[in-house]
Scaffold this motif. Sequence first.
Motif, PDB file in Angstrom:
ATOM      1  N   GLN A 161       9.920 -28.023  34.210  1.00 30.71           N
ATOM      2  CA  GLN A 161       9.396 -26.774  34.774  1.00 30.71           C
ATOM      3  C   GLN A 161      10.044 -26.461  36.121  1.00 30.71           C
ATOM      4  OE1 GLN A 161       5.241 -27.744  34.725  1.00 30.71           O
ATOM      5  NE2 GLN A 161       5.008 -27.303  32.538  1.00 30.71           N
ATOM      6  N   GLU A 162      10.198 -27.483  36.967  1.00 26.98           N
ATOM      7  CA  GLU A 162      10.836 -27.277  38.270  1.00 26.98           C
ATOM      8  C   GLU A 162      12.295 -26.874  38.097  1.00 26.98           C
ATOM      9  OE1 GLU A 162      10.239 -30.978  40.249  1.00 26.98           O
ATOM     10  OE2 GLU A 162       8.062 -30.690  40.490  1.00 26.98           O
ATOM     11  N   ALA A 163      13.002 -27.558  37.206  1.00 28.97           N
ATOM     12  CA  ALA A 163      14.415 -27.246  36.958  1.00 28.97           C
ATOM     13  C   ALA A 163      14.564 -25.850  36.356  1.00 28.97           C
ATOM     14  CB  ALA A 163      15.036 -28.290  36.037  1.00 28.97           C
ATOM     15  N   TYR A 164      13.639 -25.474  35.490  1.00 30.20           N
ATOM     16  CA  TYR A 164      13.708 -24.152  34.848  1.00 30.20           C
ATOM     17  C   TYR A 164      13.463 -23.044  35.874  1.00 30.20           C
ATOM     18  CZ  TYR A 164      12.652 -20.321  31.650  1.00 30.20           C
ATOM     19  OH  TYR A 164      12.643 -19.103  31.002  1.00 30.20           O
ATOM     20  N   GLN A 165      12.490 -23.248  36.770  1.00 31.61           N
ATOM     21  CA  GLN A 165      12.222 -22.254  37.816  1.00 31.61           C
ATOM     22  C   GLN A 165      13.444 -22.065  38.708  1.00 31.61           C
ATOM     23  OE1 GLN A 165       8.697 -23.670  39.806  1.00 31.61           O
ATOM     24  NE2 GLN A 165       7.320 -23.010  38.167  1.00 31.61           N
ATOM     25  N   GLU A 166      14.092 -23.167  39.077  1.00 36.91           N
ATOM     26  CA  GLU A 166      15.304 -23.092  39.912  1.00 36.91           C
ATOM     27  C   GLU A 166      16.416 -22.363  39.160  1.00 36.91           C
ATOM     28  OE1 GLU A 166      18.675 -26.258  40.965  1.00 36.91           O
ATOM     29  OE2 GLU A 166      16.716 -26.822  41.783  1.00 36.91           O
ATOM     30  N   TYR A 167      16.588 -22.689  37.883  1.00 34.24           N
ATOM     31  CA  TYR A 167      17.617 -22.060  37.051  1.00 34.24           C
ATOM     32  C   TYR A 167      17.378 -20.550  36.944  1.00 34.24           C
ATOM     33  CZ  TYR A 167      20.036 -20.825  32.682  1.00 34.24           C
ATOM     34  OH  TYR A 167      20.803 -20.219  31.733  1.00 34.24           O
ATOM     35  N   CYS A 168      16.140 -20.142  36.701  1.00 31.39           N
ATOM     36  CA  CYS A 168      15.810 -18.716  36.569  1.00 31.39           C
ATOM     37  C   CYS A 168      16.034 -17.975  37.884  1.00 31.39           C
ATOM     38  CB  CYS A 168      14.356 -18.540  36.114  1.00 31.39           C
ATOM     39  SG  CYS A 168      14.077 -19.025  34.398  1.00 31.39           S
ATOM     40  N   HIS A 169      15.689 -18.634  38.993  1.00 25.64           N
ATOM     41  CA  HIS A 169      15.861 -18.013  40.311  1.00 25.64           C
ATOM     42  C   HIS A 169      17.338 -17.730  40.597  1.00 25.64           C
ATOM     43  CE1 HIS A 169      15.240 -17.134  44.555  1.00 25.64           C
ATOM     44  NE2 HIS A 169      16.185 -18.006  44.834  1.00 25.64           N
ATOM     45  N   ILE A 170      18.201 -18.717  40.332  1.00 25.10           N
ATOM     46  CA  ILE A 170      19.639 -18.539  40.579  1.00 25.10           C
ATOM     47  C   ILE A 170      20.208 -17.484  39.632  1.00 25.10           C
ATOM     48  CG2 ILE A 170      21.886 -19.678  40.549  1.00 25.10           C
ATOM     49  CD1 ILE A 170      20.397 -22.298  41.239  1.00 25.10           C
ATOM     50  N   ARG A 171      19.785 -17.525  38.371  1.00 29.79           N
ATOM     51  CA  ARG A 171      20.290 -16.554  37.403  1.00 29.79           C
ATOM     52  C   ARG A 171      19.877 -15.128  37.786  1.00 29.79           C
ATOM     53  NH1 ARG A 171      18.729 -17.275  31.141  1.00 29.79           N
ATOM     54  NH2 ARG A 171      16.720 -16.643  31.988  1.00 29.79           N
ATOM     55  N   LYS A 172      18.654 -14.980  38.293  1.00 25.35           N
ATOM     56  CA  LYS A 172      18.181 -13.668  38.734  1.00 25.35           C
ATOM     57  C   LYS A 172      18.980 -13.185  39.944  1.00 25.35           C
ATOM     58  CE  LYS A 172      13.912 -11.283  40.118  1.00 25.35           C
ATOM     59  NZ  LYS A 172      12.468 -11.444  40.426  1.00 25.35           N
ATOM     60  N   GLU A 173      19.241 -14.104  40.875  1.00 24.97           N
ATOM     61  CA  GLU A 173      20.027 -13.748  42.060  1.00 24.97           C
ATOM     62  C   GLU A 173      21.443 -13.343  41.664  1.00 24.97           C
ATOM     63  OE1 GLU A 173      21.126 -15.638  46.469  1.00 24.97           O
ATOM     64  OE2 GLU A 173      20.009 -16.828  44.999  1.00 24.97           O
ATOM     65  N   LEU A 174      22.010 -14.066  40.724  1.00 23.91           N
ATOM     66  CA  LEU A 174      23.362 -13.748  40.257  1.00 23.91           C
ATOM     67  C   LEU A 174      23.385 -12.390  39.561  1.00 23.91           C
ATOM     68  CD1 LEU A 174      26.259 -14.861  40.017  1.00 23.91           C
ATOM     69  CD2 LEU A 174      25.577 -15.918  37.853  1.00 23.91           C
ATOM     70  N   ALA A 175      22.353 -12.113  38.758  1.00 24.80           N
ATOM     71  CA  ALA A 175      22.282 -10.818  38.055  1.00 24.80           C
ATOM     72  C   ALA A 175      22.145  -9.668  39.038  1.00 24.80           C
ATOM     73  CB  ALA A 175      21.108 -10.826  37.082  1.00 24.80           C
ATOM     74  N   SER A 176      21.403  -9.892  40.134  1.00 19.19           N
ATOM     75  CA  SER A 176      21.216  -8.832  41.131  1.00 19.19           C
ATOM     76  C   SER A 176      22.516  -8.485  41.859  1.00 19.19           C
ATOM     77  CB  SER A 176      20.148  -9.248  42.151  1.00 19.19           C
ATOM     78  OG  SER A 176      20.625 -10.294  42.977  1.00 19.19           O
ATOM     79  N   MET A 177      23.449  -9.435  41.889  1.00 18.05           N
ATOM     80  CA  MET A 177      24.725  -9.198  42.559  1.00 18.05           C
ATOM     81  C   MET A 177      25.801  -8.672  41.615  1.00 18.05           C
ATOM     82  SD  MET A 177      25.148 -12.353  45.225  1.00 18.05           S
ATOM     83  CE  MET A 177      26.659 -11.623  45.886  1.00 18.05           C
ATOM     84  N   ASP A 178      25.462  -8.627  40.340  1.00 14.97           N
ATOM     85  CA  ASP A 178      26.447  -8.197  39.353  1.00 14.97           C
ATOM     86  C   ASP A 178      26.662  -6.686  39.451  1.00 14.97           C
ATOM     87  OD1 ASP A 178      28.208  -8.222  37.266  1.00 14.97           O
ATOM     88  OD2 ASP A 178      26.649  -8.109  35.726  1.00 14.97           O
ATOM     89  N   MET A 179      27.843  -6.263  39.896  1.00 18.29           N
ATOM     90  CA  MET A 179      28.162  -4.841  40.017  1.00 18.29           C
ATOM     91  C   MET A 179      29.671  -4.638  39.889  1.00 18.29           C
ATOM     92  SD  MET A 179      27.617  -4.229  44.130  1.00 18.29           S
ATOM     93  CE  MET A 179      25.955  -4.855  44.165  1.00 18.29           C
ATOM     94  N   ASP A 180      30.063  -3.443  39.439  1.00 23.86           N
ATOM     95  CA  ASP A 180      31.498  -3.174  39.303  1.00 23.86           C
ATOM     96  C   ASP A 180      32.083  -2.777  40.654  1.00 23.86           C
ATOM     97  OD1 ASP A 180      30.875  -0.481  39.760  1.00 23.86           O
ATOM     98  OD2 ASP A 180      30.650  -0.089  37.614  1.00 23.86           O
ATOM     99  N   GLU A 181      33.401  -2.605  40.686  1.00 26.48           N
ATOM    100  CA  GLU A 181      34.119  -2.341  41.941  1.00 26.48           C
ATOM    101  C   GLU A 181      33.637  -1.060  42.606  1.00 26.48           C
ATOM    102  OE1 GLU A 181      36.788  -3.484  44.870  1.00 26.48           O
ATOM    103  OE2 GLU A 181      36.271  -4.556  43.035  1.00 26.48           O
ATOM    104  N   SER A 182      33.514   0.012  41.817  1.00 23.91           N
ATOM    105  CA  SER A 182      33.113   1.297  42.397  1.00 23.91           C
ATOM    106  C   SER A 182      31.691   1.230  42.955  1.00 23.91           C
ATOM    107  CB  SER A 182      33.209   2.408  41.344  1.00 23.91           C
ATOM    108  OG  SER A 182      32.364   2.121  40.243  1.00 23.91           O
ATOM    109  N   GLN A 183      30.803   0.542  42.234  1.00 21.40           N
ATOM    110  CA  GLN A 183      29.423   0.389  42.728  1.00 21.40           C
ATOM    111  C   GLN A 183      29.401  -0.410  44.023  1.00 21.40           C
ATOM    112  OE1 GLN A 183      26.805  -1.511  39.934  1.00 21.40           O
ATOM    113  NE2 GLN A 183      25.008  -1.369  41.269  1.00 21.40           N
TER     114      GLN A 183
END
Length: 563
Positions: A161-183
């Motif tokens: 559960q602890e490892a999964y929470q950490e994994y989800c947090h990093i994945r969410k942070e990475l998704a929030s930074m996902d943007m194309d060049e123009s954006q």
Amino acid sequence: MLIHLHVKNLALIEEAEVDFGPGLNILTGETGAGKSILLGSMQLILGSKMSKEMIREKSSHALVELLFQIENPQVERKLAEMDISVEDGQVLLSRKIMEGRSVNKINGQTCTVSQMKEAAGLLLDIHGQHEHQSLLYPQRQLEILDAYGKEQIEPSKRKVQEAYQEYCHIRKELASMDMDESQRNRELSLLEFQLEEIEKAQLVPGEDEELEQRYRKMNNSRKIVEALQTVYLCTGYEETGCVGELLGKALQEISQVSSYDEELSQMEKSLLDIDGLLNDFNRELSSYLDSLVFEEEEFYQTEQRLDFINSLKAKYGKTLEKITSFEEEQRKKLEKLRKYQENIQELREKLEKSQNKLEKVSHDLSAIRKQYGQKLSEEIRNSLKDLNFLEVDFAIDFRRGKTYSANGFDEIEYEISTNPGEPRKPFGKVVSGGELSRIMLAIKTILADRDEIDTLIFDEIDTGISGRTAQKVSEKMAIIGRRHQVLCITHLPQIAAMADRHFEIRKLADQSETTTQIYALDKEASVRELARMLGGAQITGRVIENAREMKELARQQKNTRLK
């Protein structure tokens, strides 16, 4: 062990009290007599909800009390960890139900429903009429396995559960930074514009309040000047009838007579003080009027600066402090965007490490589950043979799910074959309702032994069974009664005959009301109740003898073969 039950004003029960004992406590009665109400009263202690319609007509509340005798040191220790003291070896759980609310108490001390439920969960386990249907769902099957091996599985699950929470947090942070060049360029431009605008403003703490005060003064200066000039004239010495002139005349007059009386001398001194204060006031007023002279350009600049600061407040924060905080946050975002590629790479590396960690702890959890899965399968097979599954093959099938979860990656399914030569299949494809109820009985027994729960309650575990199978179930119940206190509601005489203590639930009706009562049966009364269960509407002497023989055979079995 549950030693006493008290129920008041619950549905058909006006008031009922019953003392239970060790071993197998059997409850029987006609359909509709109120057996389910009695069981429902116990479920209330376990936190179940109750509609206001269940409160007996013309009553303000319903009451359920369960008194337990604690004989297991492990249970006593767990209760102590919950700050529940065992007084004279006993614990009293009570719940008073009123319209829209309830009052819950443990040993007379008020507690929450969740605290009551947690404490009751250590003391008794209830198997309801349709609970066996939950065995058809893989998620429930996994919960049973985890409960069976909880000593090792629970610590491993916490790591997952602890490892999964950490994994989800990093994945969410990475998704929030996902943007194309123009954006990203648009975001950069906006941040740079916002920061440049705030920086150019060169805001000074408290500046807005000072500007507002100055603006109010300037904007109302004409009104202020007109009013103060009038005040100056009224309190001055130059105009006829003004305060200063009149005060001067008053001083002149009193000075001519003050030498005649000490009291008049004191009055003259007070008047001189007033004259001095008036002079001081006039000088301050004159100075303030001189300061009100300002240039039109100064007013314009103040107005412009104040408008600009208010526009910043509208965009970035209601106060200068909030604008400063916003500036700091945007600066961090700008720094992240300028280092976008570095940050993305860093997060990807962190996500990979986190996923590797999650994979490892999920694999460890799966390995522990498989070990316990083999043990549980073996225990269930043995227990099912006692319940007339003569040629049974049972196993737990493990599959890896497509995604991770807080439970790891395991997906399991219970599979069974009840006939020789047939392959194992999932429960839903091969077992009947009666077979499911027997499987759940086997599982409940196994879990109760591991959890050291003293009291097991079964509501019509005999659903869908008869004949030899019913006899095997009755024998199993008697065996369980050697290790646990068992309360069982049944319609089958084979099970009722095995009772160590037999209770009849009876519905009584007259012209004014209907009530449900529970009666402890002696040996002869138990035989008559068995005869009713065997013979239905007509109870003949032969049926009575049959019931007596069934009771005697059950006694012999318990004293010899089942001992």
